[in-house]
Each structure stands twice: as structure tokens, then as C-alpha cells.
Design a protein around this motif. Structure first.
Motif, PDB file in Angstrom:
ATOM      1  N   VAL A 162       1.239  31.782 -54.027  1.00  0.00           N
ATOM      2  CA  VAL A 162       2.035  30.643 -53.583  1.00  0.00           C
ATOM      3  C   VAL A 162       1.433  29.320 -54.063  1.00  0.00           C
ATOM      4  CG1 VAL A 162       3.077  29.480 -51.595  1.00  0.00           C
ATOM      5  CG2 VAL A 162       2.816  31.967 -51.579  1.00  0.00           C
ATOM      6  N   PHE A 163       0.151  29.116 -53.810  1.00  0.00           N
ATOM      7  CA  PHE A 163      -0.533  27.892 -54.223  1.00  0.00           C
ATOM      8  C   PHE A 163      -1.835  28.218 -54.954  1.00  0.00           C
ATOM      9  CE2 PHE A 163       2.121  26.274 -50.752  1.00  0.00           C
ATOM     10  CZ  PHE A 163       2.715  25.192 -51.392  1.00  0.00           C
ATOM     11  N   PRO A 164      -1.728  28.775 -56.155  1.00  0.00           N
ATOM     12  CA  PRO A 164      -2.951  29.132 -56.889  1.00  0.00           C
ATOM     13  C   PRO A 164      -3.797  27.917 -57.260  1.00  0.00           C
ATOM     14  CG  PRO A 164      -1.031  29.411 -58.287  1.00  0.00           C
ATOM     15  CD  PRO A 164      -0.521  29.109 -56.907  1.00  0.00           C
ATOM     16  N   GLY A 165      -3.217  26.730 -57.246  1.00  0.00           N
ATOM     17  CA  GLY A 165      -3.945  25.516 -57.588  1.00  0.00           C
ATOM     18  C   GLY A 165      -4.381  24.705 -56.381  1.00  0.00           C
ATOM     19  N   ALA A 166      -4.407  25.307 -55.220  1.00  0.00           N
ATOM     20  CA  ALA A 166      -4.787  24.593 -53.994  1.00  0.00           C
ATOM     21  C   ALA A 166      -6.178  23.996 -54.117  1.00  0.00           C
ATOM     22  CB  ALA A 166      -4.725  25.539 -52.802  1.00  0.00           C
ATOM     23  N   ASP A 167      -6.368  22.850 -53.493  1.00  0.00           N
ATOM     24  CA  ASP A 167      -7.670  22.166 -53.531  1.00  0.00           C
ATOM     25  C   ASP A 167      -8.773  22.991 -52.883  1.00  0.00           C
ATOM     26  OD1 ASP A 167      -6.511  19.984 -54.806  1.00  0.00           O
ATOM     27  OD2 ASP A 167      -6.106  18.945 -52.916  1.00  0.00           O
ATOM     28  N   VAL A 168      -8.468  23.633 -51.766  1.00  0.00           N
ATOM     29  CA  VAL A 168      -9.446  24.447 -51.047  1.00  0.00           C
ATOM     30  C   VAL A 168      -8.762  25.752 -50.672  1.00  0.00           C
ATOM     31  CG1 VAL A 168     -10.940  24.644 -49.015  1.00  0.00           C
ATOM     32  CG2 VAL A 168     -10.582  22.409 -50.082  1.00  0.00           C
TER      33      VAL A 168
ATOM     34  N   PRO B 291     -14.277  28.169 -32.706  1.00  0.00           N
ATOM     35  CA  PRO B 291     -14.872  26.889 -33.106  1.00  0.00           C
ATOM     36  C   PRO B 291     -15.805  27.011 -34.326  1.00  0.00           C
ATOM     37  CG  PRO B 291     -14.959  27.107 -30.723  1.00  0.00           C
ATOM     38  CD  PRO B 291     -14.518  28.438 -31.266  1.00  0.00           C
ATOM     39  N   THR B 292     -16.520  28.096 -34.427  1.00  0.00           N
ATOM     40  CA  THR B 292     -17.416  28.299 -35.570  1.00  0.00           C
ATOM     41  C   THR B 292     -16.621  28.450 -36.861  1.00  0.00           C
ATOM     42  OG1 THR B 292     -19.046  29.346 -34.113  1.00  0.00           O
ATOM     43  CG2 THR B 292     -19.295  29.725 -36.479  1.00  0.00           C
ATOM     44  N   VAL B 293     -15.526  29.186 -36.798  1.00  0.00           N
ATOM     45  CA  VAL B 293     -14.665  29.355 -37.970  1.00  0.00           C
ATOM     46  C   VAL B 293     -14.072  28.010 -38.382  1.00  0.00           C
ATOM     47  CG1 VAL B 293     -12.537  30.397 -38.838  1.00  0.00           C
ATOM     48  CG2 VAL B 293     -14.125  31.771 -37.480  1.00  0.00           C
ATOM     49  N   VAL B 294     -13.549  27.277 -37.418  1.00  0.00           N
ATOM     50  CA  VAL B 294     -12.951  25.974 -37.703  1.00  0.00           C
ATOM     51  C   VAL B 294     -13.977  25.048 -38.348  1.00  0.00           C
ATOM     52  CG1 VAL B 294     -11.975  23.883 -36.655  1.00  0.00           C
ATOM     53  CG2 VAL B 294     -11.174  26.146 -35.921  1.00  0.00           C
ATOM     54  N   ASN B 295     -15.163  24.997 -37.801  1.00  0.00           N
ATOM     55  CA  ASN B 295     -16.209  24.132 -38.357  1.00  0.00           C
ATOM     56  C   ASN B 295     -16.600  24.557 -39.771  1.00  0.00           C
ATOM     57  OD1 ASN B 295     -16.362  22.367 -36.176  1.00  0.00           O
ATOM     58  ND2 ASN B 295     -17.849  23.654 -35.111  1.00  0.00           N
ATOM     59  N   ALA B 296     -16.676  25.846 -40.023  1.00  0.00           N
ATOM     60  CA  ALA B 296     -17.014  26.329 -41.357  1.00  0.00           C
ATOM     61  C   ALA B 296     -15.942  25.919 -42.373  1.00  0.00           C
ATOM     62  CB  ALA B 296     -17.178  27.843 -41.339  1.00  0.00           C
ATOM     63  N   ILE B 297     -14.678  26.030 -41.997  1.00  0.00           N
ATOM     64  CA  ILE B 297     -13.590  25.657 -42.902  1.00  0.00           C
ATOM     65  C   ILE B 297     -13.546  24.140 -43.099  1.00  0.00           C
ATOM     66  CG2 ILE B 297     -11.081  25.636 -43.198  1.00  0.00           C
ATOM     67  CD1 ILE B 297     -11.077  28.418 -41.802  1.00  0.00           C
ATOM     68  N   LEU B 298     -13.742  23.376 -42.028  1.00  0.00           N
ATOM     69  CA  LEU B 298     -13.765  21.914 -42.165  1.00  0.00           C
ATOM     70  C   LEU B 298     -14.894  21.485 -43.098  1.00  0.00           C
ATOM     71  CD1 LEU B 298     -13.033  20.746 -38.516  1.00  0.00           C
ATOM     72  CD2 LEU B 298     -11.530  20.541 -40.527  1.00  0.00           C
ATOM     73  N   LYS B 299     -16.023  22.138 -43.009  1.00  0.00           N
ATOM     74  CA  LYS B 299     -17.157  21.824 -43.897  1.00  0.00           C
ATOM     75  C   LYS B 299     -16.774  22.071 -45.351  1.00  0.00           C
ATOM     76  CE  LYS B 299     -21.955  22.886 -44.854  1.00  0.00           C
ATOM     77  NZ  LYS B 299     -23.015  23.852 -44.764  1.00  0.00           N
ATOM     78  N   LEU B 300     -16.095  23.191 -45.623  1.00  0.00           N
ATOM     79  CA  LEU B 300     -15.652  23.490 -46.981  1.00  0.00           C
ATOM     80  C   LEU B 300     -14.681  22.423 -47.486  1.00  0.00           C
ATOM     81  CD1 LEU B 300     -15.088  27.340 -46.672  1.00  0.00           C
ATOM     82  CD2 LEU B 300     -16.919  26.190 -47.956  1.00  0.00           C
ATOM     83  N   CYS B 301     -13.795  21.968 -46.622  1.00  0.00           N
ATOM     84  CA  CYS B 301     -12.814  20.938 -46.998  1.00  0.00           C
ATOM     85  C   CYS B 301     -13.508  19.622 -47.305  1.00  0.00           C
ATOM     86  CB  CYS B 301     -11.786  20.750 -45.896  1.00  0.00           C
ATOM     87  SG  CYS B 301     -10.686  22.168 -45.679  1.00  0.00           S
ATOM     88  N   LYS B 302     -14.495  19.270 -46.517  1.00  0.00           N
ATOM     89  CA  LYS B 302     -15.224  18.006 -46.738  1.00  0.00           C
ATOM     90  C   LYS B 302     -16.027  18.062 -48.034  1.00  0.00           C
ATOM     91  CE  LYS B 302     -15.485  16.842 -41.867  1.00  0.00           C
ATOM     92  NZ  LYS B 302     -16.285  16.826 -40.640  1.00  0.00           N
ATOM     93  N   GLU B 303     -16.499  19.226 -48.391  1.00  0.00           N
ATOM     94  CA  GLU B 303     -17.287  19.390 -49.614  1.00  0.00           C
ATOM     95  C   GLU B 303     -16.416  19.399 -50.863  1.00  0.00           C
ATOM     96  OE1 GLU B 303     -19.441  22.992 -48.850  1.00  0.00           O
ATOM     97  OE2 GLU B 303     -20.853  22.012 -47.497  1.00  0.00           O
ATOM     98  N   ALA B 304     -15.123  19.618 -50.701  1.00  0.00           N
ATOM     99  CA  ALA B 304     -14.218  19.729 -51.867  1.00  0.00           C
ATOM    100  C   ALA B 304     -13.935  18.383 -52.491  1.00  0.00           C
ATOM    101  CB  ALA B 304     -12.903  20.393 -51.441  1.00  0.00           C
TER     102      ALA B 304
END
Length: 121
Positions: free
Chosen positions: A35-41, A108-121
Motif C-alpha cells: 500500500v505505502f512502500p515509500g512510507a517515511d517510517v 506504553p513500551t510499544v508506543v514509546n518504541a515506535i515514537l522513538k523510531l518516528c523521531k529518528e526518521a
């Protein structure tokens, strides 16, 4: 239904329309590959079959449903196998996705891990 070519094509078009403006979070077994192979994260969020069955069991029990953990485990494993082997948009981790196994994580741990990945992108 997602294994039916016509249905899958219509769904992909609809999903792309919903996400074309950007700034969206989407979940699905082929979002990052088809669907979104070019997604930012991209995050391939998973957990063991046993853990997903346990979570589903608790969710359904809380709703008052009479379910068996063994049946849920078998159903999830069967669906994973089917989705991974289907010809149209199979379930797989995109080459450029972050693999995140949440088997030992709370929400909460999953959410924080994903938010960290988004901030690093």
C-alpha cells in the motif's frame, strides 16, 4: 477477502486515497510492502503466536465470550501461514521496515518504541 485480486485492488486504492495527504498511521499486513512502500517510517510490529493468542483470549474473556486459548492459538497460526503464503500481497516484513517484536512489551513500551523510531526518521 484480501486474497481476492479485485477486492485487494479496491482496498489499496481506498487506503492510498486516505493516506495521500500524509501524516497518517496505518496498520495492516501489507501496508508497508504494497500500500505505502515509500512510507517515511515502517514498523513491522509482531509478537509470538502464543502471546497474540493470550492477548486475544483475555480481550474476548473480558467481553464475556467463551473461548479456548488453544483454539485461538491454532486460528492465529493458520491465518499467519495463509497470509504469508498467499500470492496477492503476502504478509512479510518490508526490507526497510523496523522489526519490533512486542511479545514481552506492554502497550506504553510499544508506543514509546515506535515514537522513538518516528523521531529518528
Amino acid at each position: 477477502m484480501s486474497a481476492v485480486a479485485g477486492v485487494r485492488e479496491a482496498m489499496v486504492d481506498a487506503q492510498r486515497e486516505l493516506g495521500k495527504a500524509g501524516g497518517v498511521v496505518l496498520d495492516g499486513r501489507d501496508i508497508g510492502t504494497v500500500v505505502f512502500p515509500g512510507a517515511d517510517v515502517k514498523v513491522f510490529l509482531t509478537a509470538s503466536v502464543e502471546e497474540r493468542a493470550r492477548r486475544r483470549f483475555l480481550e474476548l474473556k473480558e467481553k464475556g465470550m467463551d473461548v479456548k486459548l488453544e483454539d485461538l492459538t491454532k486460528d492465529i497460526a493458520r491465518r499467519d501461514k495463509f497470509d504469508s503464503e498467499r500470492k496477492i500481497a503476502p504478509l512479510k516484513c518490508a526490507d526497510n521496515a523496523h522489526y519490533l517484536d512486542s511479545s514481552q512489551m506492554d502497550i506504553p513500551t510499544v508506543v514509546n518504541a515506535i515514537l522513538k523510531l518516528c523521531k529518528e526518521a
